[in-house]
Design a protein around this motif. Sequence first.
Motif, PDB file in Angstrom:
ATOM      1  N   UNK A 121      19.376   7.171   9.633  1.00  0.00           N
ATOM      2  CA  UNK A 121      20.225   6.690   8.425  1.00  0.00           C
ATOM      3  C   UNK A 121      19.778   5.125   7.887  1.00  0.00           C
ATOM      4  N   UNK A 122      19.452   4.365   8.686  1.00  0.00           N
ATOM      5  CA  UNK A 122      19.658   3.549   8.348  1.00  0.00           C
ATOM      6  C   UNK A 122      17.872   3.334   7.303  1.00  0.00           C
ATOM      7  N   UNK A 123      18.415   2.576   6.453  1.00  0.00           N
ATOM      8  CA  UNK A 123      17.033   2.120   5.563  1.00  0.00           C
ATOM      9  C   UNK A 123      16.263   0.785   6.054  1.00  0.00           C
ATOM     10  N   UNK A 124      15.653   2.010   6.063  1.00  0.00           N
ATOM     11  CA  UNK A 124      13.937   0.671   6.615  1.00  0.00           C
ATOM     12  C   UNK A 124      13.103  -0.148   5.698  1.00  0.00           C
ATOM     13  N   UNK A 125      13.205  -1.520   5.928  1.00  0.00           N
ATOM     14  CA  UNK A 125      12.317  -2.447   5.138  1.00  0.00           C
ATOM     15  C   UNK A 125      11.205  -2.581   4.976  1.00  0.00           C
ATOM     16  N   UNK A 126      11.303  -2.983   3.363  1.00  0.00           N
ATOM     17  CA  UNK A 126       9.789  -2.531   2.771  1.00  0.00           C
ATOM     18  C   UNK A 126       9.499  -3.657   2.663  1.00  0.00           C
ATOM     19  N   UNK A 127       7.935  -3.737   2.829  1.00  0.00           N
ATOM     20  CA  UNK A 127       6.960  -4.224   2.511  1.00  0.00           C
ATOM     21  C   UNK A 127       5.871  -4.152   1.710  1.00  0.00           C
ATOM     22  N   UNK A 128       6.028  -4.802   0.527  1.00  0.00           N
ATOM     23  CA  UNK A 128       5.203  -4.718  -0.247  1.00  0.00           C
ATOM     24  C   UNK A 128       3.671  -5.298  -1.007  1.00  0.00           C
ATOM     25  N   UNK A 129       2.461  -4.765  -1.148  1.00  0.00           N
ATOM     26  CA  UNK A 129       1.671  -6.258  -0.958  1.00  0.00           C
ATOM     27  C   UNK A 129       1.250  -6.299  -1.928  1.00  0.00           C
ATOM     28  N   UNK A 130       2.047  -7.258  -2.592  1.00  0.00           N
ATOM     29  CA  UNK A 130       1.256  -7.662  -4.688  1.00  0.00           C
ATOM     30  C   UNK A 130       0.664  -8.739  -4.419  1.00  0.00           C
ATOM     31  N   UNK A 154     -10.251   0.221  23.141  1.00  0.00           N
ATOM     32  CA  UNK A 154     -11.211  -1.096  22.990  1.00  0.00           C
ATOM     33  C   UNK A 154     -10.932  -2.305  23.361  1.00  0.00           C
ATOM     34  N   UNK A 155     -10.149  -2.725  22.197  1.00  0.00           N
ATOM     35  CA  UNK A 155      -9.868  -4.374  21.608  1.00  0.00           C
ATOM     36  C   UNK A 155     -10.735  -4.558  20.875  1.00  0.00           C
ATOM     37  N   UNK A 156     -11.257  -3.568  19.848  1.00  0.00           N
ATOM     38  CA  UNK A 156     -12.392  -4.063  18.641  1.00  0.00           C
ATOM     39  C   UNK A 156     -11.657  -4.227  17.692  1.00  0.00           C
ATOM     40  N   UNK A 157     -11.685  -5.226  16.725  1.00  0.00           N
ATOM     41  CA  UNK A 157     -12.029  -4.672  15.273  1.00  0.00           C
ATOM     42  C   UNK A 157     -12.811  -4.114  14.902  1.00  0.00           C
ATOM     43  N   UNK A 158     -12.378  -3.076  14.406  1.00  0.00           N
ATOM     44  CA  UNK A 158     -13.084  -1.762  13.510  1.00  0.00           C
ATOM     45  C   UNK A 158     -13.475  -2.712  12.696  1.00  0.00           C
ATOM     46  N   UNK A 159     -12.968  -2.783  11.438  1.00  0.00           N
ATOM     47  CA  UNK A 159     -12.879  -3.334  10.431  1.00  0.00           C
ATOM     48  C   UNK A 159     -11.785  -4.609   9.590  1.00  0.00           C
ATOM     49  N   UNK A 160     -12.548  -5.439   9.284  1.00  0.00           N
ATOM     50  CA  UNK A 160     -11.531  -6.953   8.841  1.00  0.00           C
ATOM     51  C   UNK A 160     -12.459  -6.638   6.859  1.00  0.00           C
ATOM     52  N   UNK A 161     -10.725  -6.961   5.980  1.00  0.00           N
ATOM     53  CA  UNK A 161     -11.106  -7.273   4.997  1.00  0.00           C
ATOM     54  C   UNK A 161     -10.182  -8.412   4.155  1.00  0.00           C
ATOM     55  N   UNK A 162     -10.267  -8.287   3.038  1.00  0.00           N
ATOM     56  CA  UNK A 162      -9.823  -9.331   2.346  1.00  0.00           C
ATOM     57  C   UNK A 162      -9.588  -8.891   0.863  1.00  0.00           C
ATOM     58  N   UNK A 163      -8.409  -8.907   0.715  1.00  0.00           N
ATOM     59  CA  UNK A 163      -7.847  -8.127  -0.531  1.00  0.00           C
ATOM     60  C   UNK A 163      -7.343  -9.619  -1.263  1.00  0.00           C
ATOM     61  N   UNK A 164      -7.894 -10.277  -2.411  1.00  0.00           N
ATOM     62  CA  UNK A 164      -7.260 -11.562  -3.600  1.00  0.00           C
ATOM     63  C   UNK A 164      -6.997 -11.240  -4.138  1.00  0.00           C
ATOM     64  N   UNK A 165      -7.163 -10.505  -4.908  1.00  0.00           N
ATOM     65  CA  UNK A 165      -5.698 -10.294  -6.012  1.00  0.00           C
ATOM     66  C   UNK A 165      -5.054  -8.887  -5.876  1.00  0.00           C
ATOM     67  N   UNK A 166      -4.505  -8.667  -5.590  1.00  0.00           N
ATOM     68  CA  UNK A 166      -4.736  -6.995  -5.765  1.00  0.00           C
ATOM     69  C   UNK A 166      -3.484  -6.526  -7.101  1.00  0.00           C
ATOM     70  N   UNK A 167      -3.363  -7.431  -7.760  1.00  0.00           N
ATOM     71  CA  UNK A 167      -2.432  -6.566  -9.521  1.00  0.00           C
ATOM     72  C   UNK A 167      -4.038  -6.365 -10.099  1.00  0.00           C
ATOM     73  N   UNK A 168      -5.367  -6.872  -9.391  1.00  0.00           N
ATOM     74  CA  UNK A 168      -6.493  -6.767 -10.679  1.00  0.00           C
ATOM     75  C   UNK A 168      -7.081  -5.437 -10.190  1.00  0.00           C
ATOM     76  N   UNK A 169      -6.659  -4.142  -9.177  1.00  0.00           N
ATOM     77  CA  UNK A 169      -7.293  -3.785  -8.634  1.00  0.00           C
ATOM     78  C   UNK A 169      -7.583  -1.861  -9.375  1.00  0.00           C
TER      79      UNK A 169
END
Length: 121
Positions: A85-94, A106-121
């Motif tokens: 019944x606890x409210x989880x924190x909200x994380x918004x990627x804006x 495997x301790x490998x990075x499978x994918x790495x990306x950069x979102x520069x302006x999420x509001x334009x997508x």
Amino acid sequence: MSFWLKNLKPGRAEIRFPKFQLRKSCSLKSLLRSSGVSSVFSNSADSSGVSPRTVRLVKALQEVSLEVDETMSEDRGISDVTLDFSVPPRVTFDRPFLLIIYDELTRFILLMGKITNPKDI
């Protein structure tokens, strides 16, 4: 990356991503050659297990694609539900953010990306 992995803690959060797509393709030819896999690119490649004719590799391409949409997903088929019944924190990627998909086994990075302006997508 090791700093982030050491400081991860289990927990609950409501995570909101914008809709986005990441696509990347690259040639693996130089990586394979530097790793010692160079004979497959020559005319003397041993392709006896693949074809009765002589076959050589001309290109080695890899394409990665990740698509995230804004629709909510629901867990299905779960028979044992814990009521919390606890409210989880909200994380918004804006704002701009880095996205890393990491395989713990495997301790490998499978994918790495950069979102520069999420509001334009």
